[in-house]
Structure formats: C-alpha cells, structure tokens
Design a protein around this motif. Sequence first.
Motif, PDB file in Angstrom:
ATOM      1  N   GLU A   1       3.688   6.962 -10.190  1.00  0.00           N
ATOM      2  CA  GLU A   1       4.871   7.788 -10.441  1.00  0.00           C
ATOM      3  C   GLU A   1       5.592   8.107  -9.139  1.00  0.00           C
ATOM      4  O   GLU A   1       6.816   8.170  -9.102  1.00  0.00           O
ATOM      5  CB  GLU A   1       4.481   9.090 -11.146  1.00  0.00           C
ATOM      6  N   LEU A   2       4.829   8.302  -8.077  1.00  0.00           N
ATOM      7  CA  LEU A   2       5.437   8.557  -6.768  1.00  0.00           C
ATOM      8  C   LEU A   2       6.196   7.351  -6.254  1.00  0.00           C
ATOM      9  O   LEU A   2       7.248   7.490  -5.631  1.00  0.00           O
ATOM     10  CB  LEU A   2       4.354   8.933  -5.737  1.00  0.00           C
ATOM     11  N   GLU A   3       5.667   6.159  -6.515  1.00  0.00           N
ATOM     12  CA  GLU A   3       6.316   4.930  -6.058  1.00  0.00           C
ATOM     13  C   GLU A   3       7.608   4.656  -6.812  1.00  0.00           C
ATOM     14  O   GLU A   3       8.544   4.103  -6.266  1.00  0.00           O
ATOM     15  CB  GLU A   3       5.375   3.735  -6.236  1.00  0.00           C
ATOM     16  N   GLY A   4       7.597   5.037  -8.102  1.00  0.00           N
ATOM     17  CA  GLY A   4       8.730   4.698  -8.975  1.00  0.00           C
ATOM     18  C   GLY A   4       9.856   5.617  -8.887  1.00  0.00           C
ATOM     19  O   GLY A   4      10.677   5.881  -8.169  1.00  0.00           O
TER      20      GLY A   4
ATOM     21  N   MET B   1       0.843  -1.188   0.000  1.00  0.00           N
ATOM     22  CA  MET B   1       0.000   0.000   0.000  1.00  0.00           C
ATOM     23  C   MET B   1       0.884   1.246   0.000  1.00  0.00           C
ATOM     24  O   MET B   1       1.889   1.305   0.688  1.00  0.00           O
ATOM     25  CB  MET B   1      -0.911  -0.024   1.217  1.00  0.00           C
ATOM     26  N   LEU B   2       0.470   2.220  -0.752  1.00  0.00           N
ATOM     27  CA  LEU B   2       1.209   3.467  -0.868  1.00  0.00           C
ATOM     28  C   LEU B   2       1.094   4.272   0.426  1.00  0.00           C
ATOM     29  O   LEU B   2       0.000   4.541   0.912  1.00  0.00           O
ATOM     30  CB  LEU B   2       0.650   4.287  -2.038  1.00  0.00           C
ATOM     31  N   GLN B   3       2.212   4.602   1.016  1.00  0.00           N
ATOM     32  CA  GLN B   3       2.259   5.424   2.224  1.00  0.00           C
ATOM     33  C   GLN B   3       2.777   6.804   1.832  1.00  0.00           C
ATOM     34  O   GLN B   3       3.853   6.905   1.238  1.00  0.00           O
ATOM     35  CB  GLN B   3       3.210   4.795   3.257  1.00  0.00           C
ATOM     36  N   LEU B   4       2.024   7.837   2.153  1.00  0.00           N
ATOM     37  CA  LEU B   4       2.397   9.191   1.753  1.00  0.00           C
ATOM     38  C   LEU B   4       2.532  10.117   2.950  1.00  0.00           C
ATOM     39  O   LEU B   4       1.731  10.069   3.876  1.00  0.00           O
ATOM     40  CB  LEU B   4       1.336   9.784   0.824  1.00  0.00           C
ATOM     41  N   ARG B   5       3.533  10.969   2.898  1.00  0.00           N
ATOM     42  CA  ARG B   5       3.611  12.097   3.824  1.00  0.00           C
ATOM     43  C   ARG B   5       2.671  13.180   3.288  1.00  0.00           C
ATOM     44  O   ARG B   5       2.248  13.144   2.140  1.00  0.00           O
ATOM     45  CB  ARG B   5       5.045  12.621   3.892  1.00  0.00           C
ATOM     46  N   ALA B   6       2.374  14.146   4.113  1.00  0.00           N
ATOM     47  CA  ALA B   6       1.452  15.208   3.704  1.00  0.00           C
ATOM     48  C   ALA B   6       1.940  15.922   2.447  1.00  0.00           C
ATOM     49  O   ALA B   6       1.158  16.184   1.528  1.00  0.00           O
ATOM     50  CB  ALA B   6       1.259  16.205   4.844  1.00  0.00           C
TER      51      ALA B   6
ATOM     52  N   VAL C   1      -4.388   6.915  -9.969  1.00  0.00           N
ATOM     53  CA  VAL C   1      -3.561   5.701  -9.901  1.00  0.00           C
ATOM     54  C   VAL C   1      -2.231   5.923 -10.608  1.00  0.00           C
ATOM     55  O   VAL C   1      -1.160   5.589 -10.077  1.00  0.00           O
ATOM     56  CB  VAL C   1      -4.315   4.497 -10.502  1.00  0.00           C
ATOM     57  N   ALA C   2      -2.284   6.504 -11.798  1.00  0.00           N
ATOM     58  CA  ALA C   2      -1.051   6.735 -12.564  1.00  0.00           C
ATOM     59  C   ALA C   2      -0.111   7.691 -11.815  1.00  0.00           C
ATOM     60  O   ALA C   2       1.105   7.443 -11.747  1.00  0.00           O
ATOM     61  CB  ALA C   2      -1.377   7.279 -13.951  1.00  0.00           C
TER      62      ALA C   2
ATOM     63  N   LEU D   1       0.697  14.701  -5.085  1.00  0.00           N
ATOM     64  CA  LEU D   1      -0.178  13.832  -5.877  1.00  0.00           C
ATOM     65  C   LEU D   1      -1.422  14.595  -6.298  1.00  0.00           C
ATOM     66  O   LEU D   1      -1.820  14.572  -7.467  1.00  0.00           O
ATOM     67  CB  LEU D   1      -0.548  12.591  -5.060  1.00  0.00           C
ATOM     68  N   TRP D   2      -2.045  15.287  -5.349  1.00  0.00           N
ATOM     69  CA  TRP D   2      -3.235  16.084  -5.670  1.00  0.00           C
ATOM     70  C   TRP D   2      -2.903  17.152  -6.718  1.00  0.00           C
ATOM     71  O   TRP D   2      -3.676  17.387  -7.644  1.00  0.00           O
ATOM     72  CB  TRP D   2      -3.798  16.723  -4.401  1.00  0.00           C
TER      73      TRP D   2
END
Length: 115
Positions: A112-115, A1-6, A107-108, A12-13
């Motif tokens: 990109e954040l994961e990669g 699962m994607l874990q994001l900081r603020a 999703v896309a 992403l938004w």
Amino acid sequence: MLQLRASEALGLWHRVSVDLVREAGPDLTLRQLAILSQIYLVAPPHTVRGLAATLNVTKPVITRALDRMGQMGLVDRVRDNDDKRNVIIKRTVKGALYLECLGDLIVASGRELEG
C-alpha cells in the motif's frame, strides 16, 4: 526493494498494529511477539534459559510470556530428556499460522505504501 523513511516505517508499523488489533486472533504484547518471532524465525532448539539470554530478560519474564502463549496454543513446552533442568520450546501449527498471517499483513501494508 522498498525504501522507507522513518515516518513511513512508523506508518507501516501503525497500520500493521491496527490490523492486528482489529483481528479476532491472539492479542500479543510486544514482548510476546518478540519471543514468538525468535522461536519461529531462528533455528531451534530454544530453551527458556537461551531465550532469556538472547533477549536480555530474566527467565521468569520468558516463563510468564510462554505461559500465556501456551494457553493460546502458539507454543508448547517439554522437558529436555537429556537435561531435566532444561525446558525445550516447541513450535505449533497455530503459532506458525499466526506469524504467517502477520507476515502477510506486513507485506500488504508495504505494498500500500508503494502504490
């Protein structure tokens, strides 16, 4: 699962928002997007009165947003046959496709954040 900081979530938004602006599709306000998401992601039936209560806004606010989204073909409104005072909000194919494309953009951008 994607874990994001603020800051990553805001990034992403931002990416998704910029992609939406660049697309030739409907240009929705944040309020319209929230209403559209409520209609499509929460089981029906949906009424102007119910949407106003759920989103804590007035019925005229919902009506104005639905007027605009109706012009764009994203929702339809019909009178409730059982209670003529109620207006039932109906989903459309165009509205469903819009939200599906929005989901794909999210999703896309997340990938990109994961990669």
